[in-house]
Enzyme design. Structure first.
Site, PDB file in Angstrom:
ATOM      1  N   HIS A  82     113.806  46.494  55.125  1.00  0.00           N
ATOM      2  CA  HIS A  82     112.316  46.369  55.367  1.00  0.00           C
ATOM      3  C   HIS A  82     111.905  46.009  56.522  1.00  0.00           C
ATOM      4  O   HIS A  82     112.769  45.869  57.263  1.00  0.00           O
ATOM      5  CB  HIS A  82     111.922  45.446  54.169  1.00  0.00           C
ATOM      6  CG  HIS A  82     112.480  43.883  54.590  1.00  0.00           C
ATOM      7  ND1 HIS A  82     112.006  43.116  55.215  1.00  0.00           N
ATOM      8  CD2 HIS A  82     113.611  43.253  54.105  1.00  0.00           C
ATOM      9  CE1 HIS A  82     112.663  41.814  55.391  1.00  0.00           C
ATOM     10  NE2 HIS A  82     113.791  42.209  54.420  1.00  0.00           N
ATOM     11  N   CYS A 101     119.578  40.723  54.702  1.00  0.00           N
ATOM     12  CA  CYS A 101     118.693  42.185  54.577  1.00  0.00           C
ATOM     13  C   CYS A 101     118.721  42.695  56.006  1.00  0.00           C
ATOM     14  O   CYS A 101     119.043  42.053  56.957  1.00  0.00           O
ATOM     15  CB  CYS A 101     117.290  41.738  53.859  1.00  0.00           C
ATOM     16  SG  CYS A 101     117.099  41.756  52.557  1.00  0.00           S
TER      17      CYS A 101
END
Length: 307
Positions: A257, A273
């Site tokens: 992301h 992440c």
């Protein structure tokens, strides 16, 4: 609903980010939609040749030679768990080549619930469904044996499942994402050639971005402004140590992301992440479909050119 349960975790992650501690998402999956993308490209570099693209086909039928026999698939017992967004059941074998960057060019999609085995002719341990949280599942194929096919297992790290013939179809995969932890770079390959490369932020010590092969599971809209207003990819991978992440993120998948600023690019600051720029994320969302393989390595032997 499952989405509501996940977005409640996002709320905790937003409060965490507001006090200066990097947050990672707990992702739910929605239907795919294409976003506009950048047009700039980096000079191409080869990783390995990819197979020609092809239209979706039914699962191949491979007739064994007289010298070969197909290990029989044991009937699936009643009550097998279904692989979903939560961690997959234990007992599945390790990926035999977890950091192999050779492109995986074939994806497999269940057309009904099918039993997943620990080996050709082995034990059925779980069921794979056509969807997870309403999103169609495509898993990269990693190996073929007579009458059996191995895929990367969703909701697990560096694990595969063996499937007998029947109950699935295949589709060609053109793309591959490679993340280098040491150089903090993500490179997007299409048909074996480097298309773009971007700096990334990765997991902090104790919550490192997991090494190995995984894949793009699906996407979800950004739940908070901290994600830069751009949709999020949920990966098939989960944290290596689920207990190390903040309580509000337990049960989360690793995500790919963007962020509200680019100040942390090139650093280890996330809960596992992979953060990219907003323009990079928009281009990947527009170009890269679910099922696309993603492999995390320490460093490529021959780095691609930077964008």
């Amino acid at each position: 609903m499952f989405f509501e349960r996940l977005t409640s975790r996002f709320g905790i992650a937003w409060l965490t980010a507001a006090f200066g501690v990097p947050a990672v998402l707990a992702l739910a999956l929605l239907v795919n939609s294409a976003l506009r993308h950048d047009q700039t490209s980096a000079p191409p570099a080869r990783v390995a040749p990819a197979a020609p693209t092809a239209e979706p086909t039914a699962e191949p039928t491979v007739e064994p030679t007289p010298e070969e026999s197909v290990p029989a698939a044991a009937p699936a017992p009643a009550g097998l768990p279904v692989v979903d967004y939560d961690p997959a059941p234990a007992g599945f074998p390790s990926d035999p080549r977890p950091q192999d960057t050779t492109p995986l060019t074939e994806g497999l999609s269940p057309t009904r619930r099918i039993a997943a085995y620990d080996a050709p002719g082995g034990r059925p341990l779980a069921l794979l469904a056509p969807t997870i949280s309403g999103v169609e599942v495509t898993m990269p194929v990693v190996e073929h044996r007579t009458g059996w096919t191995a895929v990367l297992l969703p909701s697990a790290n560096r694990r595969i499942a063996w499937l007998p013939a029947g109950g699935w179809s295949t589709v060609a995969l053109r793309d591959q994402l490679v993340v280098e932890r040491r150089s903090h770079r993500l490179t997007w390959y299409r048909d074996g050639r480097a298309t773009r490369s971007w700096p990334v932020s990765l997991g902090m010590p104790g919550q490192s971005t997991p090494l190995g092969r995984t894949f793009v599971l699906g996407r979800t809209p950004p739940p908070q402004a901290v994600y830069g207003g751009v949709d999020i990819f949920a990966l098939g991978a989960i944290p290596d140590d689920p207990e190390a992440v903040p309580t509000g993120l337990r049960g989360a998948h690793i995500g790919l992301h963007s962020w509200y600023n680019d100040d942390t690019l090139g650093k280890n600051v996330t809960n596992g992440c992979i953060r990219v720029t907003r323009s990079a994320q928009r281009q990947l969302l527009a170009e890269v479909p679910p099922g696309t393989p993603l492999v995390v390595v320490e460093l490529l032997a021959t780095p691609p050119p930077t964008a």
